[in-house]
Write a protein that holds these residues in place. Sequence first.
Motif, PDB file in Angstrom:
ATOM      1  N   GLY A 121       0.817  -1.204   0.000  1.00  0.00           N
ATOM      2  CA  GLY A 121       0.000   0.000   0.000  1.00  0.00           C
ATOM      3  C   GLY A 121       0.851   1.255   0.000  1.00  0.00           C
ATOM      4  O   GLY A 121       0.522   2.246  -0.649  1.00  0.00           O
ATOM      5  N   LYS A 122       1.973   1.211   0.757  1.00  0.00           N
ATOM      6  CA  LYS A 122       2.903   2.327   0.820  1.00  0.00           C
ATOM      7  C   LYS A 122       4.271   1.776   1.225  1.00  0.00           C
ATOM      8  O   LYS A 122       4.349   0.760   1.931  1.00  0.00           O
ATOM      9  CB  LYS A 122       2.445   3.379   1.842  1.00  0.00           C
ATOM     10  N   ILE A 123       5.326   2.444   0.781  1.00  0.00           N
ATOM     11  CA  ILE A 123       6.690   2.043   1.121  1.00  0.00           C
ATOM     12  C   ILE A 123       7.412   3.256   1.694  1.00  0.00           C
ATOM     13  O   ILE A 123       7.416   4.330   1.089  1.00  0.00           O
ATOM     14  CB  ILE A 123       7.440   1.509  -0.118  1.00  0.00           C
ATOM     15  N   MET A 124       8.042   3.058   2.877  1.00  0.00           N
ATOM     16  CA  MET A 124       8.715   4.152   3.564  1.00  0.00           C
ATOM     17  C   MET A 124      10.124   3.733   3.972  1.00  0.00           C
ATOM     18  O   MET A 124      10.369   2.574   4.312  1.00  0.00           O
ATOM     19  CB  MET A 124       7.940   4.571   4.825  1.00  0.00           C
ATOM     20  N   GLY A 125      11.018   4.698   3.952  1.00  0.00           N
ATOM     21  CA  GLY A 125      12.361   4.500   4.485  1.00  0.00           C
ATOM     22  C   GLY A 125      12.597   5.471   5.619  1.00  0.00           C
ATOM     23  O   GLY A 125      12.151   6.621   5.565  1.00  0.00           O
ATOM     24  N   VAL A 126      13.288   5.012   6.664  1.00  0.00           N
ATOM     25  CA  VAL A 126      13.625   5.870   7.801  1.00  0.00           C
ATOM     26  C   VAL A 126      15.145   5.950   7.881  1.00  0.00           C
ATOM     27  O   VAL A 126      15.811   4.924   8.077  1.00  0.00           O
ATOM     28  CB  VAL A 126      13.049   5.312   9.121  1.00  0.00           C
ATOM     29  N   GLU A 127      15.690   7.146   7.728  1.00  0.00           N
ATOM     30  CA  GLU A 127      17.139   7.315   7.674  1.00  0.00           C
ATOM     31  C   GLU A 127      17.565   8.577   8.422  1.00  0.00           C
ATOM     32  O   GLU A 127      17.000   9.646   8.202  1.00  0.00           O
ATOM     33  CB  GLU A 127      17.597   7.409   6.204  1.00  0.00           C
ATOM     34  N   TYR A 128      18.554   8.440   9.297  1.00  0.00           N
ATOM     35  CA  TYR A 128      19.017   9.578  10.094  1.00  0.00           C
ATOM     36  C   TYR A 128      19.958  10.492   9.308  1.00  0.00           C
ATOM     37  O   TYR A 128      19.913  11.714   9.458  1.00  0.00           O
ATOM     38  CB  TYR A 128      19.730   9.079  11.357  1.00  0.00           C
ATOM     39  N   SER A 129      20.800   9.924   8.472  1.00  0.00           N
ATOM     40  CA  SER A 129      21.784  10.712   7.727  1.00  0.00           C
ATOM     41  C   SER A 129      21.096  11.533   6.640  1.00  0.00           C
ATOM     42  O   SER A 129      20.469  10.974   5.733  1.00  0.00           O
ATOM     43  CB  SER A 129      22.834   9.793   7.091  1.00  0.00           C
TER      44      SER A 129
END
Length: 234
Positions: A121-129
């Motif tokens: 349904g949805k694709i997410m990435g979580v990235e600090y840099s």
Amino acid sequence: MDFRRLALAWKRHGPVRFVYLIFYNVWYAFMRLIGRRAVAWSKDMDFDEKHGVDTARTLEVGELNVDAEAAKFAHRYQATSIEVINQVIGALDVDYREHTFIDFGSGKGRVLLVASSYPFGKIMGVEYSRELHDICEANIRVYRGEGQQCFDLESVCCDAGAFVPPDGPLVCYFYNPFGRELLVQVADNLAAKAASGGAPVRVIYVEPEMADVFGPARWAVLKRTDGYVIFESL
């Protein structure tokens, strides 16, 4: 180790031939391993060239513009091979359309791009840099894959421990993106989200160095292999 078999080989071939065969078999196994890795690396480079993206090159923590405090929890950027991504996502027994896929420590976004060939349904990435996040956003803008089924891709630049997942069923992907302290915090947040919202959370953990973080009090093991574990929230 089968010592009886080794003793028979020693007797049959003699000491000189025996030592030669030992070294030959070690060399052969090593070359097969290197060969497989070379093929995987070649496929990954071809992926970047074909789609005009930048996902293959490894980046050490010292090469990234992150503050010293964050660097204590960070691991280097090293993309998962395309073969492994397809293997672990394909192992899920879910209706992809009902799930949001989240890659924690998404780096340049290769997992997001490959995952888009599945109808999430949805694709997410979580990235600090911020540096890696910017590269990921650029990759998302230009990527168009054959058979792409999800076009709702987003990279979120934030501390993974502070990230609030969306409502609904989740598939969360980890490839040792950060240290134990932060991983514990993220796992606790996901378990709490599942408990409060009632929607299931599944976790794909590739090369699970700290799989014990997803303990049996809050997580069930759905599948375990040498290369990955799939957990589900209780």
